[in-house]
Scaffold this active site. Structure first.
Site, short mmCIF file in Angstrom:
data_model
loop_
_atom_site.label_atom_id
_atom_site.label_comp_id
_atom_site.label_asym_id
_atom_site.label_seq_id
_atom_site.Cartn_x
_atom_site.Cartn_y
_atom_site.Cartn_z
N SER A 175 0.82 -1.21 0.00
CA SER A 175 0.00 0.00 0.00
C SER A 175 0.86 1.26 0.00
O SER A 175 1.88 1.34 0.69
CB SER A 175 -0.88 0.05 1.25
OG SER A 175 -1.84 -0.99 1.24
N ASP B 102 -15.07 3.16 8.63
CA ASP B 102 -15.64 3.06 7.28
C ASP B 102 -16.02 4.48 6.89
O ASP B 102 -16.91 5.08 7.50
CB ASP B 102 -16.86 2.13 7.34
CG ASP B 102 -17.59 2.05 6.01
OD1 ASP B 102 -17.32 2.89 5.11
OD2 ASP B 102 -18.44 1.15 5.87
N VAL B 103 -15.36 5.02 5.85
CA VAL B 103 -15.57 6.44 5.53
C VAL B 103 -16.92 6.73 4.86
O VAL B 103 -17.22 7.89 4.57
CB VAL B 103 -14.42 7.03 4.67
CG1 VAL B 103 -13.12 7.06 5.44
CG2 VAL B 103 -14.28 6.31 3.33
N TYR C 274 -9.79 4.29 -16.61
CA TYR C 274 -9.87 4.90 -15.27
C TYR C 274 -11.29 5.43 -15.02
O TYR C 274 -11.77 5.46 -13.90
CB TYR C 274 -8.81 5.99 -15.10
CG TYR C 274 -8.43 6.25 -13.66
CD1 TYR C 274 -7.95 5.24 -12.85
CD2 TYR C 274 -8.54 7.52 -13.12
CE1 TYR C 274 -7.60 5.47 -11.53
CE2 TYR C 274 -8.19 7.78 -11.80
CZ TYR C 274 -7.72 6.74 -11.01
OH TYR C 274 -7.38 6.98 -9.71
N LYS D 165 -11.24 11.60 -8.95
CA LYS D 165 -9.96 12.25 -8.64
C LYS D 165 -10.01 13.75 -8.99
O LYS D 165 -9.39 14.57 -8.29
CB LYS D 165 -8.80 11.57 -9.37
CG LYS D 165 -8.48 10.16 -8.87
CD LYS D 165 -8.15 10.08 -7.39
CE LYS D 165 -7.53 8.73 -7.01
NZ LYS D 165 -7.40 8.55 -5.55
N ILE E 250 1.53 2.13 -9.40
CA ILE E 250 2.26 1.20 -8.52
C ILE E 250 1.38 -0.04 -8.36
O ILE E 250 0.15 0.09 -8.26
CB ILE E 250 2.52 1.83 -7.13
CG1 ILE E 250 3.37 3.10 -7.26
CG2 ILE E 250 3.19 0.84 -6.19
CD1 ILE E 250 3.67 3.80 -5.94
#
Ligand code: N5H
Length: 257
Positions: free
Chosen positions: A22, A68-69, A159, A166, A195
């Protein structure tokens, strides 16, 4: 030469470590190397034990909290608890995103209303909810970072709705920077190059994406979580005290092409 600023006695909240790959873990390791105390949040009970195991690699004991957001209540609760346990918070690394994998391939406009709302909720709104919940607990020079991606600025194949999320996240960074700058708090984003993390899992042609960076990026190599960690440490520490509302590209220069 020790290039690390000293963060001894300071507490940072790291949200979004799922395993050793991560990006948030790269940031946690850099903060740890600088002497910070860390409070990690994880999204569900099944993620707790692996995270605690990972945390044993750190130089000092960390603490762990479920959050948990998608729940305002959980977000508010977790920052109250972290404040009660650690005192003032010097910074937050927000490294959280989600989109239904069906929306991450094929045509963008096939995204459903539900997929769109969920991606924007978890990947963009959560930053604002988190900063607001931490408002009264920040030190007067606190710093917040989030992780973004080039797909929010330019069309990147597949994406899709994450690009829209984003873009909303990047704009949120600027509005939050303006608002929280009044209390001295800085808000910035790192736009990381690709990544191989859990997030990249299931991306069919990820190898060819990595290869094209090696071929075309100014530095002709891919970035590592360690490099993102170092840039994260810069933005989270007083090394960057004059920087806010910024999107720092840590992507071997790919974004200039
Ligand atoms: C252009 C690309 C490749 C295609 C798009 C990838 C987007 C990834 C971002 C999202 C956040 C990944 C995601 O939500 C995956 C989930 O649908 C399925 N995974 C899960 O449910 C796992 C178990 C949980 C833990 O994952 C999450 N996120 O909660 C972009 C790449 C070149 C760069 C990249 C990979 C960017 C990025 O935003 O991560």
């Amino acid at each position: 030469m020790n290039i690390y600023p000293s963060l001894e006695g300071k507490t940072y909240v790291v949200m979004g470590v799922i395993n050793q790959r991560s990006i948030a873990w790269g940031i946690a390791r850099a903060l740890d190397a600088a002497g910070a105390s860390l409070a990690f949040t994880y999204v569900g009970e099944r993620f707790k034990a692996p995270l605690e195991k990972l945390g044993q690699e750190l130089s000092r004991p960390a603490s762990y909290y479920t959050c948990d957001v998608t729940s305002d209540e959980e977000i508010n609760q977790v920052f109250q608890t972290i404040h009660a346990d650690h005192g003032k918070i010097s910074g937050i690394a927000h490294s959280i995103a989600f989109a239904d994998k069906e929306a991450l391939r094929g045509e963008f406009s096939d995204v459903t209303r539900e997929q769109f709302a969920q991606a924007l909720d978890i990947s963009a709104f959560s930053l604002t909810a988190v900063v607001k919940a931490a408002k009264d607990f920040f030190t007067e020079d606190a710093s917040v970072i989030t992780l973004t991606y080039l797909g929010g600025e330019k069309m990147v194949p597949n994406y899709n709705v994450m690009g829209v999320a984003k873009a909303a996240l990047d704009a949120s960074v600027r509005y939050l920077a303006a608002e929280y700058g009044k209390q001295g708090v800085r808000v910035n984003a790192i736009s990381a190059g690709p990544i191989r993390t859990v997030s990249a899992k299931g991306v069919g042609d990820f190898n060819s994406i990595l290869e094209s960076i090696e071929e075309r990026a100014p530095l002709h190599r891919n970035v590592t979580t360690e490099q993102i960690g170092h840039s994260g440490l810069f933005l989270l520490s007083q090394m960057s005290s004059g920087v806010t509302g910024e999107i720092l590209h840590v992507d071997s220069g790919f974004h200039i092409l």
